[in-house]
Design an enzyme around this catalytic site. Sequence first.
Site, PDB file in Angstrom:
ATOM      1  N   ARG A  29       0.803  -1.216   0.000  1.00  0.00           N
ATOM      2  CA  ARG A  29       0.000   0.000   0.000  1.00  0.00           C
ATOM      3  C   ARG A  29       0.842   1.276   0.000  1.00  0.00           C
ATOM      4  NH1 ARG A  29      -4.960  -1.126   3.516  1.00  0.00           N
ATOM      5  NH2 ARG A  29      -3.283  -1.873   4.802  1.00  0.00           N
ATOM      6  N   HIS A  31       4.752 -27.612  11.677  1.00  0.00           N
ATOM      7  CA  HIS A  31       6.156 -28.046  11.727  1.00  0.00           C
ATOM      8  C   HIS A  31       6.292 -29.447  12.345  1.00  0.00           C
ATOM      9  CE1 HIS A  31       6.628 -23.947  10.705  1.00  0.00           C
ATOM     10  NE2 HIS A  31       6.727 -23.443  11.917  1.00  0.00           N
TER      11      HIS A  31
END
Length: 514
Positions: A66, A265
């Site tokens: 942005r 994980h």
Amino acid sequence: MTAVGTDLAANPLSVGMARTVAPEPCAFVIFGASGDLTSRKLLPALYALWHDMLLPARFAVVGVSRGDMDDAAFREKARAAVAEFGRVKPDGESWRAFSECLTYVGGDIGDAQTFERLREHLKKADTERGTAGNRVYYLAVPPSVFPPLIKKLGDAGMVEHAERPYTRVVIEKPFGHDLRSAKALNEELKQTLVEDQVFRMDHYLGKETVQNLFVFRFANSLFEPVWNRNLIDHVQITVAEPIGVEGRGAFYEESGILRDIVQNHMMQLLSLVGMEPPGRFTANEVRDEKVKLLRSVHIPMAEDVERIAVRGQYGPGAIAGKEVVGYRQEPGVAPDSVIETYAALRLEIDNWRWAGVPFFLRAGKRLPKRVTEIAVQFRAVPHLPFAERAARAEPCVLVLRIQPDEGISLRFAAKVPGFRIAVQSVKMDFRYGTSFGVEPPEAYERLILDCLLGDSTLFARADEVEAAWTLMDPILAWWGAHRPGDFPNYEAGTWGPAAAARVFRGENRAWRRP
Ligand code: BG6
């Protein structure tokens, strides 16, 4: 890859370390270019790959976010990020050439016009930098933005389904918040992309030592024959961190460690330790085996949860002699929060290889040290022929050290020198650093390069993510419905709540001290 104090060519163990296949020309678009992930991981990884000549010359990095910036400002920001966080620091001519790849497009990703401008910008890159229409879109943005952003790319005609030019999209965890939302996300991605185009990043798979699990298990004849219920008593997987929530209190309040570390994980580590050997090392064959393993894990029932899962939350304490606050005192955390910063699980795998071999998993924040390891505990010998009481032998343990101090050690029994038979445990040790003498690439380098090469072996597939959530959902549901009465139940700087021993059910087993 950088040699550490040794000449790569001089170390015979390093043969085969260099990549030989170069990726095709491509434009690498980063949505969320002004964010933390871009500065800490993406730009440093891209530059390290460039520096090591692993990227094509015809390459472009387009930052999108942005903020109002021109190319020069983006290049400056990138240089500062690489200087601060990079394994390879910005370096003369190599940095100059890399920075020419970097351009910036400012705009709101909620706005269709941003995509029009980006499309034109990328066309220009194809002409000026020869990127051949190939695109990697890296979504370094919050997960809620993935579906609308990908839809906008599709609507703007920026997604190709042909083999060439290709379009690939990288997304980061969390892939959903539970099974239902993970399925919904996968469905939404499917509206615009086919599965082969989606690269779900779990940075654990980019770790050298995690990949070594494949080699250790499937390139040695010695271990595979004993890798089963006949000789293994149980397996312990630990992900311990001394850090707290590091300014991410608000995120943790929505997540907790089961979602943050165990679902992704640790489920990856579990599936690599437990999977069957694939026929070939291809993306789908490897992931088929991983999914098969995850689907063989016994799905906890609500009434099992208390016996197989223990949660914890850290209170105030000390880490390395320094006082730290408790989780409830962290910024962004509710003073009566019931979010877990520690989880211990007992999982059972219902298949021929593993029936009766429990897998114990634990993950925690504010534990005494940083260590990720997989410990394979072998059975005790059935009979010891020595008379002396001092001859009692500890069972063998094989420890795969994922980080830090990456390596593998095997503990076994040896005779203590002397006139009697006394037995003591000793250790055989392999250390990555000293054996190979090179610094392995960063996880992000490896995974970004694989994505550019179109190799998704080390990325999570949709069904894999869903299989992992299937195991977490009952635990999360039970925890959500039952308030813990004892939080905080461990002091920062200790090995977690005493209740974590509950997963052993009084058996003759205990958590290791890594
Ligand atoms: C991230 C988690 O995915 O992994 C963090 O969000 C955690 O909470 C981190 O600290 C651990 O990664 P590593 O590579 O430091 O083990």
